[in-house]
Design a protein around this motif. Structure first.
Motif, PDB file in Angstrom:
ATOM      1  N   LYS A 296      -7.094  -5.051  20.039  1.00 51.91           N
ATOM      2  CA  LYS A 296      -6.022  -4.489  20.855  1.00 51.91           C
ATOM      3  C   LYS A 296      -5.612  -3.271  20.541  1.00 51.91           C
ATOM      4  O   LYS A 296      -5.371  -2.389  21.568  1.00 51.91           O
ATOM      5  CB  LYS A 296      -4.509  -5.468  20.498  1.00 51.91           C
ATOM      6  N   ASN A 297      -6.083  -2.589  19.572  1.00 52.69           N
ATOM      7  CA  ASN A 297      -5.717  -1.052  19.071  1.00 52.69           C
ATOM      8  C   ASN A 297      -7.089  -0.303  19.807  1.00 52.69           C
ATOM      9  O   ASN A 297      -6.979   0.638  20.236  1.00 52.69           O
ATOM     10  CB  ASN A 297      -5.636  -0.825  17.977  1.00 52.69           C
TER      11      ASN A 297
ATOM     12  N   PHE B  12       0.846  -1.127   0.250  1.00 47.36           N
ATOM     13  CA  PHE B  12       0.076   0.043  -0.029  1.00 47.36           C
ATOM     14  C   PHE B  12       0.775   1.278  -0.035  1.00 47.36           C
ATOM     15  O   PHE B  12       2.036   1.297   0.196  1.00 47.36           O
ATOM     16  CB  PHE B  12      -0.848   0.081   1.087  1.00 47.36           C
TER      17      PHE B  12
ATOM     18  N   GLY C 227     -12.003 -13.066   9.290  1.00 41.82           N
ATOM     19  CA  GLY C 227     -12.343 -12.108   9.840  1.00 41.82           C
ATOM     20  C   GLY C 227     -12.183 -12.113  11.561  1.00 41.82           C
ATOM     21  O   GLY C 227     -11.739 -11.070  12.052  1.00 41.82           O
TER      22      GLY C 227
ATOM     23  N   ARG D 180      -7.399  -9.926  16.883  1.00 40.01           N
ATOM     24  CA  ARG D 180      -5.850  -9.707  17.042  1.00 40.01           C
ATOM     25  C   ARG D 180      -5.607  -8.272  16.376  1.00 40.01           C
ATOM     26  O   ARG D 180      -4.591  -7.808  17.148  1.00 40.01           O
ATOM     27  CB  ARG D 180      -5.062 -10.885  15.890  1.00 40.01           C
ATOM     28  N   HIS D 181      -5.895  -7.912  15.360  1.00 44.10           N
ATOM     29  CA  HIS D 181      -5.540  -6.563  14.721  1.00 44.10           C
ATOM     30  C   HIS D 181      -6.326  -5.308  15.160  1.00 44.10           C
ATOM     31  O   HIS D 181      -5.766  -4.425  15.549  1.00 44.10           O
ATOM     32  CB  HIS D 181      -5.439  -6.593  13.401  1.00 44.10           C
ATOM     33  N   ALA D 182      -7.678  -5.791  15.417  1.00 43.73           N
ATOM     34  CA  ALA D 182      -8.540  -4.380  15.717  1.00 43.73           C
ATOM     35  C   ALA D 182      -8.438  -4.056  17.185  1.00 43.73           C
ATOM     36  O   ALA D 182      -8.325  -3.154  17.711  1.00 43.73           O
ATOM     37  CB  ALA D 182      -9.741  -4.597  15.110  1.00 43.73           C
TER      38      ALA D 182
ATOM     39  N   ASP E  40      -5.471   1.736   7.891  1.00 42.64           N
ATOM     40  CA  ASP E  40      -4.675   1.059   6.896  1.00 42.64           C
ATOM     41  C   ASP E  40      -4.354  -0.181   7.320  1.00 42.64           C
ATOM     42  O   ASP E  40      -4.324  -1.169   6.481  1.00 42.64           O
ATOM     43  CB  ASP E  40      -3.563   2.188   6.461  1.00 42.64           C
ATOM     44  N   TYR E  41      -4.035  -0.374   8.668  1.00 42.46           N
ATOM     45  CA  TYR E  41      -3.323  -1.595   8.943  1.00 42.46           C
ATOM     46  C   TYR E  41      -4.551  -2.925   9.001  1.00 42.46           C
ATOM     47  O   TYR E  41      -4.033  -3.874   8.843  1.00 42.46           O
ATOM     48  CB  TYR E  41      -2.523  -1.824  10.080  1.00 42.46           C
TER      49      TYR E  41
ATOM     50  N   ASN F 186       0.356  -2.888  11.671  1.00 42.29           N
ATOM     51  CA  ASN F 186      -0.349  -2.700  12.760  1.00 42.29           C
ATOM     52  C   ASN F 186       0.669  -2.428  13.903  1.00 42.29           C
ATOM     53  O   ASN F 186       1.697  -3.159  14.026  1.00 42.29           O
ATOM     54  CB  ASN F 186      -1.029  -4.075  13.072  1.00 42.29           C
TER      55      ASN F 186
ATOM     56  N   PRO G   3       3.098  -1.073  22.550  1.00 40.98           N
ATOM     57  CA  PRO G   3       4.692  -0.905  22.459  1.00 40.98           C
ATOM     58  C   PRO G   3       5.088   0.503  22.381  1.00 40.98           C
ATOM     59  O   PRO G   3       6.414   0.620  22.664  1.00 40.98           O
ATOM     60  CB  PRO G   3       5.176  -1.909  21.390  1.00 40.98           C
ATOM     61  N   ARG G   4       4.591   1.383  21.908  1.00 45.02           N
ATOM     62  CA  ARG G   4       4.897   2.756  21.620  1.00 45.02           C
ATOM     63  C   ARG G   4       5.254   3.221  22.981  1.00 45.02           C
ATOM     64  O   ARG G   4       5.571   4.349  22.929  1.00 45.02           O
ATOM     65  CB  ARG G   4       4.148   3.482  20.518  1.00 45.02           C
TER      66      ARG G   4
ATOM     67  N   VAL H 228      -0.170  -2.920  26.314  1.00 44.53           N
ATOM     68  CA  VAL H 228      -0.963  -3.061  25.134  1.00 44.53           C
ATOM     69  C   VAL H 228      -0.275  -2.506  23.771  1.00 44.53           C
ATOM     70  O   VAL H 228      -0.365  -2.989  23.036  1.00 44.53           O
ATOM     71  CB  VAL H 228      -2.344  -2.459  25.577  1.00 44.53           C
TER      72      VAL H 228
ATOM     73  N   LEU I 165       1.433  -4.965  16.870  1.00 38.99           N
ATOM     74  CA  LEU I 165       2.142  -6.135  16.604  1.00 38.99           C
ATOM     75  C   LEU I 165       3.358  -6.088  16.293  1.00 38.99           C
ATOM     76  O   LEU I 165       3.744  -5.439  15.533  1.00 38.99           O
ATOM     77  CB  LEU I 165       0.951  -7.131  15.825  1.00 38.99           C
TER      78      LEU I 165
ATOM     79  N   THR J 262       1.124   3.929   8.100  1.00 34.05           N
ATOM     80  CA  THR J 262       0.126   3.327   8.876  1.00 34.05           C
ATOM     81  C   THR J 262      -0.309   2.053   8.331  1.00 34.05           C
ATOM     82  O   THR J 262      -1.364   1.584   8.838  1.00 34.05           O
ATOM     83  CB  THR J 262      -1.073   4.529   8.333  1.00 34.05           C
ATOM     84  N   SER J 263       0.343   1.375   7.316  1.00 30.03           N
ATOM     85  CA  SER J 263      -0.018   0.061   6.907  1.00 30.03           C
ATOM     86  C   SER J 263       0.362  -1.163   7.761  1.00 30.03           C
ATOM     87  O   SER J 263      -0.169  -2.253   7.436  1.00 30.03           O
ATOM     88  CB  SER J 263       0.343  -0.047   5.366  1.00 30.03           C
TER      89      SER J 263
ATOM     90  N   HIS K 152       7.155   0.849  14.976  1.00 30.90           N
ATOM     91  CA  HIS K 152       7.496   2.177  15.308  1.00 30.90           C
ATOM     92  C   HIS K 152       9.020   2.416  15.528  1.00 30.90           C
ATOM     93  O   HIS K 152       9.651   3.292  15.473  1.00 30.90           O
ATOM     94  CB  HIS K 152       6.717   2.764  16.492  1.00 30.90           C
TER      95      HIS K 152
ATOM     96  N   ARG L 272      -6.784  -2.738   6.534  1.00 29.02           N
ATOM     97  CA  ARG L 272      -6.923  -3.195   5.161  1.00 29.02           C
ATOM     98  C   ARG L 272      -5.744  -4.047   4.702  1.00 29.02           C
ATOM     99  O   ARG L 272      -5.839  -5.111   4.007  1.00 29.02           O
ATOM    100  CB  ARG L 272      -6.859  -1.826   4.186  1.00 29.02           C
ATOM    101  N   THR L 273      -4.499  -3.875   5.260  1.00 31.21           N
ATOM    102  CA  THR L 273      -3.410  -4.689   4.979  1.00 31.21           C
ATOM    103  C   THR L 273      -3.656  -6.253   5.517  1.00 31.21           C
ATOM    104  O   THR L 273      -3.478  -7.143   4.789  1.00 31.21           O
ATOM    105  CB  THR L 273      -2.146  -4.166   5.868  1.00 31.21           C
TER     106      THR L 273
END
Lengths: 339, 310
Positions: free
Chosen positions: B224-225, A96, B214, B220-222, B202-203, A104, B300-301, B298, A107, A101-102, A153, B205-206
């Motif tokens: 946690k954020n 993309f 689904g 896992r992807h949604a 975007d992530y 996650n 890591p940043r 939750v 993770l 932003t692509s 990041h 969509r990735t």
């Protein structure tokens, strides 16, 4: 042999204001091992076309209205979602525009890469990590074992795009779709990523669809170029044809608006005046007529048919009609460029 | 990390000291006293009582004495309940309140996130409207109304659960339900908003382009954020629930700690006022610290350091 055949594809978005015909009647093919570029300005339907191929159009509001998309003979448009999930990531990989932003953010890179392999190939975690490390090395990321444990990041923009490329290639897809992979990167990183893609193209022998609005980017990588405007293909041909013998006034406009190092300092970039057509109420005739310096009466009322110029090269323009006045691309003013 | 935590604990002690100081002087600024009542006491009796509880000492001496005792976790005797200390009251009431509170918390977390996810995934469809409707009811109908309705219909008419009392596990059901209605509603709303935001990233969509099914994308992807903004809300909120809800405890006749928050003030029961206030302050500070630690787990940043900036 054609790996991907798109035939008469139309994708629309149904909004409160009405139907937006983002892509209408697009047909093209991609051969095995071939790199094809799709160019055009923002909103011309490039991204919608490839997202239709991946069936990633958010529905609602979007919908593939019509057409066929055949990957090695299978029609993807009519495939059930479950089957389509097996195609995505495995047979078609996708990169993309914005690497920032692509990925996650919560993770690790390792997790995001291995889950593709675990899901599609059912291999164990360690084997998957090994393969992921191999691919990271391939895209030029050193110290892959340590990098796999890190989070997005901790990577720069260029590095993230390398990760995205490695991730898209993990399952050795037959087709790689790159949706403006360099647009969000600065120029030097852009060059590196393009160099990498050129490199990988020979190494992994995958077909590539590269979307961009930068003609310079396609020239180096693709053997064929598709020019889109207002949801339609206006011209397509070999890279040679498009650069040396373009036939559509929109392609002329695009070529004129590319900055050149060999142009004189005083020469100005030539923009294409006006703005793209409103796809909510698409014009009856040629979509480009309103901005075309050579527009004729018929351009406003009837859409032009494709004229085949050679085996690969075709364009949709009334100027190519035998009765039309002869107008040719004068290119970038050679005298001016030399002075 | 250790340095950061030590810093935070020191800051917490400072906060609690400030709370003690403010509450102490404000409390003494309220007219009246613990033994003022319509029965007129003999001056001698009044004086004896004041002397017994050191109420004749200069205010500042009372304050320093209180701090000294509080530092040893001795929060003094109650004025109202003969022969019992504030510690006794907390020890007896808090476990009951915390039991109801933590059950309501867990219920709210499970139901709230579940409803929120469903609503987000089925945006603008029936399931979404149902969840949003329930959430609106949960937020706008006060807990005492829900409690009373439950008591009347479920307890009194249907005899499903005992309408009041304490001691039998069956008696927990309705108070927990009534107490969790509001947090369930809030968490549903927050999860829905947060999930909708994340699902358009975007992530996601990735993740779809990688061909993941689904449920992996959602969990896992949604998710946690999506819980990152939720955490901010949960810390102080659950500190409140754990300290009890006066109304719920009153309606269901539960001998928890909730009632003391209110009655101690009208009674001018100084040590109980202080004790309950310190309890809330401590829980609040603790939960905020826990939330900050949870962030790092939750996201890591986020790193906990005592340096300003990055």
């Amino acid at each position: 042999m054609a790996l991907l055949e798109v035939e008469n594809l139309s994708t629309s978005f149904y909004t409160y204001a009405g139907e937006v015909q983002s892509v209408s009647g697009v047909s093209f093919h991609v051969d095995e091992g071939e790199a094809v570029g799709i160019v055009g300005e923002s909103g011309c339907g490039k991204s919608v076309t490839v997202q239709s191929i991946m069936r990633l159009i958010p529905n609602p509001p979007g919908k593939i209205k019509n057409g066929q998309i055949r990957l090695a003979g299978r029609d993807l448009v009519r495939l059930p979602e479950k089957e389509m999930q097996k195609i995505r990531g495995k047979e078609i990989g996708m990169i993309f525009q914005d690497p920032m932003t692509s990925l996650n953010p919560v993770l690790t890179i390792g997790r995001q890469m291995t889950e593709v392999l675990q899901h599609h190939e059912g291999i164990g975690k360690n084997e998957a990590l090994g393969r992921a490390a191999k691919y990271l090395t391939m895209v030029g990321i050193s110290n892959p074992e340590r990098r796999l444990k890190q989070y997005p990041h901790e990577f720069s923009g260029g590095m993230r795009q390398r990760v995205m490329i490695a991730m898209a290639l993990l399952c050795n897809p037959k087709l790689l779709i790159a949706d403006e992979p360099t647009t969000a990167l600065d120029v030097t990183i852009q060059a590196q990523i393009l160099e990498l893609m050129k490199d990988l193209k020979d190494k992994v022998n995958t077909s590539i669809i590269l979307i961009t609005h930068d003609l310079g980017v396609v020239a180096g990588l693709c053997s064929r170029i598709i020019v889109m405007y207002g949801g339609k293909i206006v011209e397509m041909g070999s890279t040679q044809d498009i650069f040396k013998d373009p036939r559509h006034p929109y392609t002329w406009g695009l070529l004129k608006s590319v900055p050149r190092l060999d142009a004189s300092k005083r020469s100005k970039l030539v923009p294409i005046v006006g703005s793209p057509p409103d796809l909510l109420n698409p014009p009856k005739g040629c979509g480009f007529a309103a901005r075309c310096p050579h527009a004729m009466k018929i351009c406003e009322t009837q859409p032009p048919a494709y004229t085949d110029l050679n085996e690969k090269h075709r364009a949709a323009c009334w100027l190519l009609h035998p009765d039309a006045p002869k107008v040719t691309f004068n290119g970038i003013d050679e005298k001016e460029a030399r002075s | 990390m250790v340095r950061y935590l030590l810093g935070r604990i020191l800051a917490a002690i400072l906060v609690i000291w400030l709370v003690i100081t403010l509450t102490f002087f404000l409390m003494h600024a309220i007219p009246g006293g613990p033994f003022a009542s319509d029965k007129i006491l003999l001056p001698q009796v009044q004086a004896n009582i004041n002397a017994r509880y050191h109420l004749n000492d200069p205010l500042f001496k009372q304050y320093t004495d209180y701090l000294k005792n509080a530092a040893h976790f001795d929060f003094g005797p109650t004025f109202r309940y003969q022969g019992r200390s504030v510690n006794d009251i907390i020890k007896e009431g808090l476990p009951r309140t915390a039991a109801i509170g933590s059950m309501a918390t867990i219920l709210a977390l499970i139901c709230g996130t579940f409803l929120g996810i469903i609503a987000a995934l089925r945006q603008n469809k029936t399931a979404d409207y149902v969840a949003t409707f329930l959430a609106t009811i949960g937020i706008s109908v006060p807990s005492f109304v829900i409690a009373t309705l439950l008591q009347y219909y479920v307890g009194f008419k249907l005899h499903l659960f005992p309408p009041i009392g304490w001691g039998d596990p069956n008696q927990l059901v309705m108070p927990v339900l009534a107490l969790s209605a509001y947090p369930v509603a809030q968490i549903t709303r927050l999860t829905r908003t947060s999930m909708l935001d994340v699902l358009h990233q975007d992530y996601i969509r990735t993740a779809k382009a990688k061909g993941l099914p689904g449920y992996i994308i959602v969990f896992r992807h949604a998710l946690k954020n999506a819980i990152i903004p939720l955490l901010t809300f949960m810390g102080p909120f659950f500190a409140y629930i754990l300290c009890g809800n006066f109304v719920i405890e009153y309606i269901f006749n539960i001998p928890g700690i909730g009632q003391y928050f209110v009655t101690s003030i009208t009674n001018r029961d100084y040590p109980v006022i202080m004790g309950t206030t310190i309890l809330v302050a401590t829980l609040m500070v603790t939960f905020n610290l826990l939330v900050d630690i949870a962030y790092t787990l939750v996201d890591p940043r986020i790193k906990l350091t005592d340096q300003k900036g990055v």
